[in-house]
Enzyme design. Sequence first.
Site, PDB file in Angstrom:
ATOM      1  N   CYS A 138       0.823  -1.217   0.000  1.00 55.61           N
ATOM      2  CA  CYS A 138       0.000   0.000   0.000  1.00 55.61           C
ATOM      3  C   CYS A 138       0.854   1.261   0.000  1.00 55.61           C
ATOM      4  CB  CYS A 138      -0.909   0.020   1.225  1.00 55.61           C
ATOM      5  SG  CYS A 138      -1.890  -1.466   1.473  1.00 55.61           S
ATOM      6  N   CYS A 179      -5.409  -2.261  -1.302  1.00 51.37           N
ATOM      7  CA  CYS A 179      -6.281  -3.352  -1.723  1.00 51.37           C
ATOM      8  C   CYS A 179      -7.381  -2.838  -2.651  1.00 51.37           C
ATOM      9  CB  CYS A 179      -6.885  -4.043  -0.509  1.00 51.37           C
ATOM     10  SG  CYS A 179      -5.651  -4.846   0.523  1.00 51.37           S
ATOM     11  N   SER A 219     -12.658  -6.003   8.461  1.00 55.94           N
ATOM     12  CA  SER A 219     -11.982  -5.404   7.317  1.00 55.94           C
ATOM     13  C   SER A 219     -13.005  -4.941   6.296  1.00 55.94           C
ATOM     14  CB  SER A 219     -11.062  -6.449   6.678  1.00 55.94           C
ATOM     15  OG  SER A 219     -10.694  -6.066   5.374  1.00 55.94           O
TER      16      SER A 219
END
Length: 562
Positions: A52, A197, A474
């Site tokens: 990330c 993501c 999440s």
Amino acid sequence: MKKDLRINSKVFSEGAKRAPNRAMLRAVGVTDEDFEKPMVGIASTWSEVTPCNIHIDKLAIAAKKGAEEAGAVPMIFNTITIADGISMGTEGMRYSLPSRDVIADSIETVVGGESLDGLVAIGGCDKNMPGCMIAIANSEVPSIFAYGGTIAAGKLDGKPIDLVSVFEGVGQLNSGTIDEERLRQIECHACPGAGSCGGMYTANTMSSAIEAMGMSLPGSASNPAVSADKQADCEAAGHALYNLMEKGIYPKDIMTKEAFENAITVVMVLGGSTNAVLHLRAIDQAIEVDLTMDDFDRIQKKTPHLADLRPSGKYVMEDLHRIGGVQAVMKMLLEAGYLHGDCMTVTGKTVAENLKEAPDLAEGQEIIMPIEKAFSKEGPLVILKGNLAPRGAVAKMSGVSVKKHTGPARVFNTEAEATEAVMNDEVKEGDVLVIRHVGPKGGPGMPEMLSISGILVGKGLGEKVALLTDGRFSGGTHGLVIGHIAPEAQDGGPIAFIQNDDEITVDAVKQELTVAISEEEFERRQQGWTAPPLHKKGVLGKYAHNVSCASVGAVTDYLNRL
């Protein structure tokens, strides 16, 4: 006469008394001419511990270039980050949410300690993004957020996959639907490079929310990490910061209650992460906006869910970028009357003025449904209350066909114990799996449950077992899951007194989370109860003793301790 933009740095830029201060700055390249300019920070979350953020060093250099060209003296400094996907399912996940506050505090510390006049904060993963935003609110200097960008989709057998595919693959392996070699193939192809993501998980949810709030440049939320567009929007952020300073526009001028309502609306439309509730509540505490859980509930009831995005849909952020991005979605929503168009933004223009120049959604696209063909007339992030969650809980109902579930409780005090039970087929269809003592204080750190929720989905139990926790999930989680149950078990919330075989009902239509226990029985079970000892040492100890309830964002400031 040119406006002096040195709102803080003037304290050491002039006068014989501050010669020692200037001597230090001359050693890093500051000149006589520079001391007449505003000094701004470029807060970089670059790190080699996660894809990330692996590229953010280059984005920080681009932002520095833009700020320097505009007329400021920019200085790059770094802060930490944690990769949730790496810590997921381990004890390390307890550090994830606390890292948000460490990041916020560290950025604010540099801005305040160095008397900086402005700030570009660049974030690229779940917790450093709200951490940057909390720091922006607390630093009280003209500021702008820049997003590191989304990862490209992984590919396997010509089909897109991502990190969530791997978590679900573990459950598929356990149920016997794939073998270890197939799981390895998924593992090796899921994450092809730099970026956050790819689905509408927490990072992309927060980038969308921040753009909708007006705190990042139009179009920047959906620009991919590895692209010329991302380099350009970070350089433009440096220019935009100088413009904010010239116009005297501060974060409090942009981050109004109406701006937060725009952010919540966009999150609902896109089917964003439950973490958005937690993080937006934390940011509103920092900027001192009067936002409540009732505001989320009110907006959810009037906002349609339109996006076919993962984890419950088919597409990823990269696909949304190709059809016009978040700004094209916002343009559609503004025209339909869902957004406050008069909110100020970091461009120095209003939302409505920015969106005049925005593209329309591409013709023939199938990612964002027309409002009249919404997946749901109400948003997917549902606030539940009841005798099991007096202060609220959060469920994400996108892609979930089961709106009501009643079943016997299967109670665990750790995620590890619950995961072992699921893997050993001890949790059956119809059960309500309860994981408690994993809230902000009790965890400590309110760990995410993507590992166990992914295993349930992989085993075909995603809508057949309800998963309840005072922890959180999440953005990649989907299925019948309810998190943020408040008060948490550590604070003596009702979840602390649930026992195996108690009948629990999740009703998303009535927005209720209840257990079939009388008040008298609750009182009987509470007699003689004492909370487990809090963590006492280090970061987790500090966090456990200072953090507030999830219903107010699990903040560590003292503005709202309830």
